[in-house]
Design a protein around this motif. Structure first.
Motif, mmCIF file in Angstrom:
data_model
loop_
_atom_site.group_PDB
_atom_site.id
_atom_site.type_symbol
_atom_site.label_atom_id
_atom_site.label_comp_id
_atom_site.label_asym_id
_atom_site.label_seq_id
_atom_site.Cartn_x
_atom_site.Cartn_y
_atom_site.Cartn_z
ATOM 1 N N HIS A 283 63.823 16.651 42.568
ATOM 2 C CA HIS A 283 62.496 16.096 43.205
ATOM 3 C C HIS A 283 61.486 16.273 42.405
ATOM 4 O O HIS A 283 61.311 17.346 41.393
ATOM 5 N N ILE A 284 60.669 15.080 42.351
ATOM 6 C CA ILE A 284 59.269 15.137 41.709
ATOM 7 C C ILE A 284 58.191 15.451 42.622
ATOM 8 O O ILE A 284 58.211 14.740 43.835
ATOM 9 N N ILE A 285 57.183 16.129 42.556
ATOM 10 C CA ILE A 285 56.135 16.043 43.479
ATOM 11 C C ILE A 285 55.405 14.901 43.718
ATOM 12 O O ILE A 285 55.265 14.055 42.910
ATOM 13 N N ARG A 286 55.277 14.893 45.168
ATOM 14 C CA ARG A 286 54.399 13.544 45.476
ATOM 15 C C ARG A 286 55.297 12.246 45.106
ATOM 16 O O ARG A 286 54.636 11.204 44.917
ATOM 17 N N SER A 287 56.774 12.393 45.026
ATOM 18 C CA SER A 287 57.453 10.956 44.786
ATOM 19 C C SER A 287 58.248 10.759 45.966
ATOM 20 O O SER A 287 58.339 11.518 46.891
ATOM 21 N N GLY A 288 58.874 9.764 45.911
ATOM 22 C CA GLY A 288 59.883 9.268 46.951
ATOM 23 C C GLY A 288 61.189 8.737 46.599
ATOM 24 O O GLY A 288 61.124 8.502 45.313
ATOM 25 N N GLN A 289 62.024 8.442 47.337
ATOM 26 C CA GLN A 289 63.196 7.573 46.812
ATOM 27 C C GLN A 289 62.788 6.106 46.397
ATOM 28 O O GLN A 289 61.853 5.676 46.729
ATOM 29 N N PRO A 290 63.948 5.535 45.633
ATOM 30 C CA PRO A 290 63.509 4.046 45.224
ATOM 31 C C PRO A 290 62.983 3.400 46.247
ATOM 32 O O PRO A 290 63.824 3.178 47.380
ATOM 33 N N ASP A 291 62.013 2.730 46.278
ATOM 34 C CA ASP A 291 61.302 1.855 47.110
ATOM 35 C C ASP A 291 60.718 2.118 48.371
ATOM 36 O O ASP A 291 60.208 1.373 49.023
ATOM 37 N N GLU A 292 60.680 3.625 48.391
ATOM 38 C CA GLU A 292 59.985 4.039 49.724
ATOM 39 C C GLU A 292 58.627 3.988 49.729
ATOM 40 O O GLU A 292 58.257 3.809 50.384
ATOM 41 N N LYS A 293 58.124 4.258 48.396
ATOM 42 C CA LYS A 293 56.657 3.893 48.262
ATOM 43 C C LYS A 293 56.444 2.805 47.206
ATOM 44 O O LYS A 293 57.415 2.079 46.930
ATOM 45 N N SER B 128 60.000 6.455 43.503
ATOM 46 C CA SER B 128 58.885 5.693 43.636
ATOM 47 C C SER B 128 57.609 6.682 43.908
ATOM 48 O O SER B 128 57.429 7.693 44.249
ATOM 49 N N PHE B 129 56.170 6.003 43.906
ATOM 50 C CA PHE B 129 54.961 6.583 43.865
ATOM 51 C C PHE B 129 54.096 5.625 44.721
ATOM 52 O O PHE B 129 54.268 4.679 44.574
ATOM 53 N N ASP B 130 52.873 6.500 45.281
ATOM 54 C CA ASP B 130 52.046 5.538 45.906
ATOM 55 C C ASP B 130 51.171 4.665 44.999
ATOM 56 O O ASP B 130 50.433 3.854 45.315
ATOM 57 N N GLN B 131 50.774 5.305 43.943
ATOM 58 C CA GLN B 131 50.127 4.610 42.746
ATOM 59 C C GLN B 131 51.088 4.572 41.484
ATOM 60 O O GLN B 131 51.764 5.256 41.328
ATOM 61 N N PRO B 132 50.436 3.413 40.831
ATOM 62 C CA PRO B 132 51.273 3.036 39.587
ATOM 63 C C PRO B 132 50.838 4.161 38.526
ATOM 64 O O PRO B 132 49.965 4.832 38.282
ATOM 65 N N ASP C 120 49.880 10.447 32.651
ATOM 66 C CA ASP C 120 50.263 11.146 33.945
ATOM 67 C C ASP C 120 51.119 12.218 33.914
ATOM 68 O O ASP C 120 52.024 12.014 33.105
ATOM 69 N N LYS C 121 50.918 13.300 34.518
ATOM 70 C CA LYS C 121 51.868 14.352 34.624
ATOM 71 C C LYS C 121 52.876 14.735 35.861
ATOM 72 O O LYS C 121 52.011 14.236 36.674
ATOM 73 N N LEU C 122 53.986 14.537 35.535
ATOM 74 C CA LEU C 122 54.935 14.678 36.698
ATOM 75 C C LEU C 122 55.671 15.954 36.625
ATOM 76 O O LEU C 122 55.805 16.555 35.656
ATOM 77 N N ILE C 123 55.727 16.522 37.923
ATOM 78 C CA ILE C 123 56.164 17.931 38.149
ATOM 79 C C ILE C 123 57.741 17.769 38.652
ATOM 80 O O ILE C 123 57.718 17.519 40.070
ATOM 81 N N PHE C 124 58.550 18.142 37.935
ATOM 82 C CA PHE C 124 60.089 18.098 38.674
ATOM 83 C C PHE C 124 60.318 19.794 39.013
ATOM 84 O O PHE C 124 59.759 20.649 38.639
ATOM 85 N N CYS C 125 60.650 19.875 40.518
ATOM 86 C CA CYS C 125 60.936 20.832 41.193
ATOM 87 C C CYS C 125 62.485 21.567 40.798
ATOM 88 O O CYS C 125 63.242 21.041 40.103
ATOM 89 N N ASP C 126 62.428 22.859 41.274
ATOM 90 C CA ASP C 126 63.628 23.670 40.897
ATOM 91 C C ASP C 126 64.199 23.592 39.640
ATOM 92 O O ASP C 126 65.189 23.372 39.289
ATOM 93 N N MET C 127 63.258 24.063 38.563
ATOM 94 C CA MET C 127 63.659 23.934 37.262
ATOM 95 C C MET C 127 63.819 25.307 36.588
ATOM 96 O O MET C 127 63.565 25.331 35.362
ATOM 97 N N ALA C 128 63.680 26.240 37.305
ATOM 98 C CA ALA C 128 63.657 27.664 36.827
ATOM 99 C C ALA C 128 65.425 27.748 36.265
ATOM 100 O O ALA C 128 65.619 28.776 35.435
#
Length: 382
Positions: A292-302, A323-327, A332-340
């Motif tokens: 998961h990426i913070i503030r992202s969605g499934q394909p075409d969800e956003k 998918s994202f709300d903004q282009p 831009d920085k993307l934050i991937f979760c559960d990466m420890a």
């Protein structure tokens, strides 16, 4: 899923970089502490999942030691993590055993051949010797690559192989059958363990439940786990060990990446990052899974959908479609979760890719660089 606000300064992170939060680690460790207090069992860190020794002194306040799959991990635990050092390998080399003997508290053998080869060393070490057993019961619905009980598995000794064997000098048994599973699957496994090896357990001082217990995941049935541990310890008068790795650092860290460029091909919009699936998060391809990426969605969800990939020449260096709300904009920085977990321990420099920095966020969410790497790290491995 519910988004979490990042409490540290993302703009201070030079990408790619892993960031592990002390507060999130402590949250998991407090849960594991509850299990220990309710049972008297011992819980160890499986370093194969998480080896960020920067946090070892803090983690040693909660856990009893580390487990290792060879001499390097054993040495790391011995040097940096106060507590017991447990070592298991499908097969030990002679020179490896000579490195392990002075520092190990438990050594677990995968076969009677290995046990007979090295049992003469027992009087040269403080270590307690054990055997890994295979109850030959699969509880996983996933890929066979993660199933130690899959047909033909090389891991563990079948009950039929115990016939006629002298167990003098063996203090405990070890099994490891789970992968990201709940305590109901552990209960199924223990039923098989008792049915097949119950008579032997009365002779043992300890029983190691291995790893794969998703104890710190929301919804995990901890009360069942406590009941199972107490049952085994009471019935067989032995000490139970657990050695989770993933549960220790589950959801405790992130991988921060930067967006570099966009390409278009047959209706697919590709976003190229400075972070590679094959180099920085190989489990995305091996498991496989979609982080998961913070503030992202499934394909075409956003509104804006991208296929995210790395900068290597590997055509399949694809992280997933989001998918994202903004282009996305360059930088831009993307934050991937559960990466420890199963991330920094698996990174590589394929294609000359720089290794990701390793950073920590302390209890006040102040960032520091724990380790960073340069060209020499790539060169000296070749």
């Amino acid at each position: 899923m519910t988004e979490r606000n990042i409490p540290w300064a993302v703009d201070q992170v030079a990408t790619p970089a892993f960031v592990v939060e002390e507060n999130l680690l402590r949250h998991n460790l407090e849960i594991l502490k509850q299990v220990k207090e309710a049972t008297g069992c011992k819980i160890l860190l499986a370093q194969k999942a998480f080896s960020m020794y920067y946090f070892y002194p803090m983690m040693a306040q909660y856990l009893d030691g580390t487990t290792a799959s060879g001499s390097y991990e054993a040495q790391l635990g011995h040097e940096h993590f106060p507590g017991e050092v447990h070592v298991y390998s499908p097969a030990f080399r002679d020179e490896e055993m000579s490195e392990i003997l002075p520092i190990a508290d438990h050594i677990v053998f995968n076969s009677f051949t290995q046990w007979h080869r090295f049992k003469h060393l027992k009087n040269q070490t403080k270590a307690s010797f054990g055997l890994r057993v295979n109850p030959n019961i699969s509880t996983q619905d996933g890929h066979a690559i993660y199933d130690p009980c899959a047909p033909g598995s090389r891991l563990g000794i079948l009950v039929t192989d115990f016939e006629g064997q002298d167990l003098t000098g063996i203090d405990g048994l070890h099994f490891h059958t789970l992968c990201e599973q709940d305590s109901d699957d552990l209960e199924t496994t223990l039923e098989a363990i008792e049915a097949q090896f119950g008579d032997l357990l009365y002779q043992m001082k300890w029983l190691n439940f291995g790893g794969g217990h998703h104890i710190t995941r929301p919804g995990y049935d901890i009360e069942r786990l406590i009941r199972l541990i107490n049952h085994m310890q009471t019935r067989y008068d032995l000490t139970v060990y657990l050695e989770p790795g993933e549960a220790v650092a589950l959801n405790a860290g992130y991988l921060v990446a930067s967006f570099l460029d966009i390409t278009h091909n047959q209706g697919v919009t590709n976003a190229i990052l400075d972070t590679s699936a094959t180099c920085h998060m190989p489990d995305v391809l091996e498991m496989p899974y979609r982080p998961h990426i913070i503030r992202s969605g499934q394909p075409d969800e956003k509104a804006y959908t991208y296929q995210l990939g790395g900068p290597t020449c590997l055509a399949g260096d694809i992280i997933g479609t989001y998918s994202f709300d903004q282009p996305l904009a360059i930088g831009d920085k993307l934050i991937f979760c559960d990466m420890a977990i199963y991330s920094m321990v698996k990174t590589n420099t394929f294609n000359g890719m720089p290794l990701a920095k390793i950073m920590a966020a302390d209890s006040q969410n102040n960032l520091s660089i724990v380790n960073q790497f340069d060209y020499n790290e790539f060169k000296r491995r070749l």
